[in-house]
Structures are given as structure tokens and as C-alpha cells.
Motif scaffolding. Sequence first.
Motif, mmCIF file in Angstrom:
data_model
loop_
_atom_site.group_PDB
_atom_site.id
_atom_site.type_symbol
_atom_site.label_atom_id
_atom_site.label_comp_id
_atom_site.label_asym_id
_atom_site.label_seq_id
_atom_site.Cartn_x
_atom_site.Cartn_y
_atom_site.Cartn_z
ATOM 1 N N GLU A 3 0.822 -1.200 0.000
ATOM 2 C CA GLU A 3 0.000 0.000 0.000
ATOM 3 C C GLU A 3 0.864 1.260 0.000
ATOM 4 O OE1 GLU A 3 -3.403 1.481 2.902
ATOM 5 O OE2 GLU A 3 -3.376 -0.689 2.563
ATOM 6 N N ARG A 4 1.862 1.237 0.875
ATOM 7 C CA ARG A 4 2.770 2.380 0.956
ATOM 8 C C ARG A 4 3.441 2.672 -0.381
ATOM 9 N NH1 ARG A 4 4.615 5.414 4.659
ATOM 10 N NH2 ARG A 4 4.315 4.994 6.849
ATOM 11 N N LEU A 5 3.995 1.625 -0.955
ATOM 12 C CA LEU A 5 4.703 1.811 -2.215
ATOM 13 C C LEU A 5 3.758 2.280 -3.299
ATOM 14 C CD1 LEU A 5 7.251 -1.117 -2.435
ATOM 15 C CD2 LEU A 5 7.712 1.310 -2.251
ATOM 16 N N GLN A 6 2.599 1.685 -3.284
ATOM 17 C CA GLN A 6 1.668 2.063 -4.337
ATOM 18 C C GLN A 6 1.237 3.518 -4.202
ATOM 19 O OE1 GLN A 6 -1.168 -1.103 -4.269
ATOM 20 N NE2 GLN A 6 -0.174 -2.151 -5.973
ATOM 21 N N ASN A 7 1.058 3.960 -2.955
ATOM 22 C CA ASN A 7 0.728 5.367 -2.759
ATOM 23 C C ASN A 7 1.848 6.264 -3.257
ATOM 24 O OD1 ASN A 7 -1.799 5.009 -1.718
ATOM 25 N ND2 ASN A 7 -1.104 4.967 0.418
ATOM 26 N N LEU A 23 11.773 12.700 -5.853
ATOM 27 C CA LEU A 23 12.570 11.484 -5.699
ATOM 28 C C LEU A 23 12.861 11.232 -4.227
ATOM 29 C CD1 LEU A 23 14.060 9.212 -7.146
ATOM 30 C CD2 LEU A 23 16.070 10.673 -7.204
ATOM 31 N N ARG A 24 13.225 12.304 -3.532
ATOM 32 C CA ARG A 24 13.539 12.164 -2.107
ATOM 33 C C ARG A 24 12.309 11.644 -1.353
ATOM 34 N NH1 ARG A 24 14.935 17.324 -0.691
ATOM 35 N NH2 ARG A 24 16.514 17.264 -2.339
ATOM 36 N N ALA A 25 11.165 12.220 -1.673
ATOM 37 C CA ALA A 25 9.936 11.794 -0.990
ATOM 38 C C ALA A 25 9.624 10.337 -1.304
ATOM 39 C CB ALA A 25 8.775 12.688 -1.407
ATOM 40 N N THR A 26 9.811 9.963 -2.567
ATOM 41 C CA THR A 26 9.535 8.580 -2.951
ATOM 42 C C THR A 26 10.476 7.621 -2.249
ATOM 43 O OG1 THR A 26 8.892 9.386 -5.117
ATOM 44 C CG2 THR A 26 9.257 7.029 -4.916
ATOM 45 N N MET A 27 11.739 8.006 -2.198
ATOM 46 C CA MET A 27 12.713 7.137 -1.546
ATOM 47 C C MET A 27 12.401 6.984 -0.067
ATOM 48 S SD MET A 27 14.217 6.215 -4.130
ATOM 49 C CE MET A 27 15.076 4.972 -3.196
ATOM 50 N N ARG A 28 11.883 8.050 0.533
ATOM 51 C CA ARG A 28 11.508 7.963 1.946
ATOM 52 C C ARG A 28 10.392 6.938 2.127
ATOM 53 N NH1 ARG A 28 10.697 13.281 3.250
ATOM 54 N NH2 ARG A 28 8.506 13.093 2.727
ATOM 55 N N GLU A 29 9.429 6.988 1.222
ATOM 56 C CA GLU A 29 8.321 6.030 1.292
ATOM 57 C C GLU A 29 8.825 4.596 1.115
ATOM 58 O OE1 GLU A 29 5.076 6.540 2.044
ATOM 59 O OE2 GLU A 29 5.693 8.598 2.479
ATOM 60 N N VAL A 44 18.056 -2.101 4.252
ATOM 61 C CA VAL A 44 17.221 -1.034 3.695
ATOM 62 C C VAL A 44 18.081 0.148 3.289
ATOM 63 C CG1 VAL A 44 15.394 0.644 4.195
ATOM 64 C CG2 VAL A 44 15.184 -1.712 5.014
ATOM 65 N N LYS A 45 19.008 0.497 4.158
ATOM 66 C CA LYS A 45 19.862 1.651 3.897
ATOM 67 C C LYS A 45 20.637 1.471 2.581
ATOM 68 C CE LYS A 45 23.229 4.030 6.348
ATOM 69 N NZ LYS A 45 24.221 3.834 7.401
ATOM 70 N N ASP A 46 21.255 0.317 2.459
ATOM 71 C CA ASP A 46 22.018 0.031 1.239
ATOM 72 C C ASP A 46 21.118 0.006 0.018
ATOM 73 O OD1 ASP A 46 24.197 -0.188 2.784
ATOM 74 O OD2 ASP A 46 24.366 -2.379 2.680
ATOM 75 N N PHE A 47 19.986 -0.617 0.207
ATOM 76 C CA PHE A 47 19.065 -0.776 -0.905
ATOM 77 C C PHE A 47 18.583 0.574 -1.431
ATOM 78 C CE2 PHE A 47 14.803 -1.245 -2.606
ATOM 79 C CZ PHE A 47 15.023 -2.218 -3.564
ATOM 80 N N VAL A 48 18.176 1.417 -0.490
ATOM 81 C CA VAL A 48 17.662 2.729 -0.883
ATOM 82 C C VAL A 48 18.754 3.552 -1.568
ATOM 83 C CG1 VAL A 48 16.838 4.934 0.045
ATOM 84 C CG2 VAL A 48 15.791 2.791 0.803
ATOM 85 N N LYS A 49 19.958 3.412 -1.066
ATOM 86 C CA LYS A 49 21.080 4.143 -1.662
ATOM 87 C C LYS A 49 21.254 3.722 -3.137
ATOM 88 C CE LYS A 49 25.989 4.986 -0.792
ATOM 89 N NZ LYS A 49 26.791 3.819 -1.207
#
Length: 439
Positions: A3-7, A23-29, A44-49
Motif C-alpha cells: 500500500e505504501r509503495l503504491q501510494n 525522488l527524495r519523498a519517494t525514496m523515503r516512502e 534497507v539503507k544500502d538498498f535505498v542508496k
Amino acid sequence: LTERLQNAMRKLRGKGKVSESDLRATMREIRLALLEADVNFTVVKDFVKQVRERAMGADVLEGLNPAQQIVKIVDEELTKTMGEEAVPLNKSAKIPTIIMMVGLQGAGKTTTAGKLALRLKNEEKARPLMIAADVYRPAAIDQLVQVAAGIDVPVFQLGTDVDPVEIVRQGLAQAAENHNDYVIIDTAGRLQIDEQLMDELANIKALAHPDEILLTVDAMTGQNAVATAQGFDDKLDVTGVVLTKLDGDTRGGAALSIRAVTGKPIKFIGQGEKMTQLDVFHPDRMASRILGMGDMLSLIEKTQQEYDAKQAQELTEKIQENSFDFNDFIDQIDQIQKMGPMEDLMKMIPGMANNPAMKNVQVDPKDMGHLKAVVYSMTPEERTNPDILNPSRRRRIAAGAGRPIHEVNRMIKQFNQMKKMMNQMSKGNMSGMEQMMGQ
Ligand code: GDP
Ligand code: MG
């Protein structure tokens, strides 16, 4: 998670470009979504990076459909994190191939041992032998015997009074005598990792030299699954992981963490209590499952979702009868608007990209609202009978829609071109159209 990702993706969907703050907002989600799915913090940290770095690339920023591109990147990175390809069982050059099941109590070792035996029997006509080396609870041996009886596989057991290492030694001797091609050793677990258990397992390993040490992990234990996996791997250097209880709604958060933290491949997933419910682990499928939006990964899939077969059939008939009118035109625009950028969609239709008529059919998404206004200003007769649109009718429509006359003219021209093009396609190769309509 889904749900989060889809939003997050929905917010991006209507945009032509992704700004840095988007992009920053999306990455936060995405980060929050993964953390909520019990994915390990460092992972998660590595992945998001990684995703951010790729998403910052010029390609994406200039992309026509940023939401889809980001989904694609996230999907690809998830797949990569989980190991890209399915990894098969290790196999010994000479029989038997020895598989040792390890894991905490209740993780699913005994059940998975049975599932695996059945799988090998079915796929390779194998003749496995199972060894009952969990001697701490009489019920454990009974359970294995029961599981084995259900799939018609023999069990070697010496009860609960013999040292597990000795049981394995004798079990292997019997397997050699009977020429079993696989031996599956079911070992004891504990509620938590302890030294005594680890020593016992290490001793069994030293004796049996297993080709495969399969760590069985309960996917529902979330963060603990990672700590467990790390603990077992440190001591036993496991060769693969089976993630159990991934039935129904359980998301694959653990799959992401375990692979990333231990570096050991997940080889199978258990998706139910039945003996047949063991599946080969495919990173790409798990990625889609974690994302929960495999549907967004391809425009064709999406097209298939949005158009139901009936609509497609109706339209196909209309085109064949050459009675495609402005009402259909509006329907099509509505459908297309639901699907995102027109250009991308058009490119997916075989033969469309090179169709000379395409050059003239440039329906800018921003103009679609105006197109609708124009059609709504037509009388029902005009909508079904576009041929009667003479100059005076066009002027009236333009005034009614509040659009300049040249725009009305252009739109009618576009409509006629679209109709002609559809006609050409229906006379020639229908497959492109059918594919577009999801048939
Ligand atoms: P062990 O202590 O590691 O040998 O675990 P068991 O094989 O005895 O399994 C513990 C419980 O989990 C049993 O009730 C199994 O039926 C159940 N179980 C094992 N794998 C799965 C699975 O993939 N899905 C579901 N729903 N239950 C499972
Ligand atoms: Mg057991």
C-alpha cells in the motif's frame, strides 16, 4: 508494504518528470515501506542508496513515465538483492547427495525434509532416505515417520536414546548399502540458538560432509529471522536457505534481509503445510511479490487489466463494421488516460511505432480534457455520425466547448485518422490490436 509503495508511486504517476524533491519523498516512502515489512535496517539503507543512485541518472529524470521507471528500478534492485537467479540444490558427483536440515524449533525442518524428499522423488525418480536425528522429543521422530509414510519414503531411526551423530553414521551406512541417491538428515532445533545445539550440528556436519546444509527459517519471524540465519551461518556455514510459511499474505521482507545479510542463496520457499507446497525460490517473482505491483511492470499487463475482454470484443467488432464513432473515441481516451502516457502505450502495439499514420495521431495527454469537451458539445447524432460535421456544425461545437475552431478541426481530422488506422489494422493483422485490448 504494498500500500505504501503504491501510494508513493501514485503520487509520481501523473508527473512528466521527477524532481529531486519528488525522488527524495519517494525514496523515503520506499525506505519506510521496507522497514515496515521487517527488512533489516542496514539492508534497507544500502538498498535505498542503490535505488537512489540509479534513479538520479539522467535517463530517468528525462523519462516520459517516471513512476514506471522507478518501479522498474526498485523491482530490479530487489531482484538483484535477492540473488538474481534461482539457485539449484547442490548435488554430489557420487551418490548419495547428503542434505542436512538445520534451523530453530518449529521453523519447518521436518516438514520441509518431507517436501524435499517428495520433490526429488517426483522430479528425479530419486530414492531418498531420511534420517531421524532429532532425539530430544519422541514426538519429533513420530512426526518424521508420519511425514515419510505419507510420501512413501523410508526413515532411518534409532529412537531417542542414541547420540545423533551415531544415528547419522549408521544411517549413512544404511543408505550406502541400499544405494539411496539422497539422504536427508532431520536435526533438532531449539527455541533459540545455543552452544550445545550448534556443537551437535557441527559434529553431524563433520561426520556427514553434507553437500547441502539447508537452513530453514520461518518467514513470519521477521527481524528475528535474520539474526537466526546469521547465527546458524556463522557456526555452520550453510549452503542454502529455505524460507517457510510464506503462505498467503506473508510478504517476503525476510527474503530480502537474509540473502543480503548472509549472502547465502534462498533455494526454496514453503507456502503451506501440504507436502506439495514447496517451490523453487525465484528472486524476480519475490521482488514482484514484495513490491506487490507486478502489474505495473509492463504496460501490456496493465493494458490487460484495464480492458476487459468484453470491451475489447465490442471495439473489435465496431472497427470491423467501420462504426467506430466519437463515443468510442471518448471511451478510448478514458481508457488511455487511466493507463498513463499515450506514447508509451502506442509503442507497445506491434506495428504501431512504424505506422505512418502514427505521426499524425499525436494525442497530447494534456489535450485530452479538451477533446472530451469538444465531443460533449456534439449532439448524439453528430457523435455517432461524424460525417455530418459540416463547417457550421463545427463552429457551433467550438463555441459550445469553448475551444478554437482550428482545434475542433484538428481533432476531427485526428479522429478520422485514428479510425482509418484502426481500419487498416483490422483488415491486416489484428494481433496488434487484440494485444492492445488484452485478448
Ligand atoms: P521443525 O521443528 O523445524 O521440524 O518444524 P516442523 O516441520 O515440525 O513445522 C512446524 C510447524 O510449521 C508445523 O505445524 C508445520 O506444519 C508448519 N509448517 C512448516 N512449513 C510450513 C509452511 O511452509 N507453511 C505453513 N503454513 N506451515 C508450515
Ligand atoms: Mg522437526
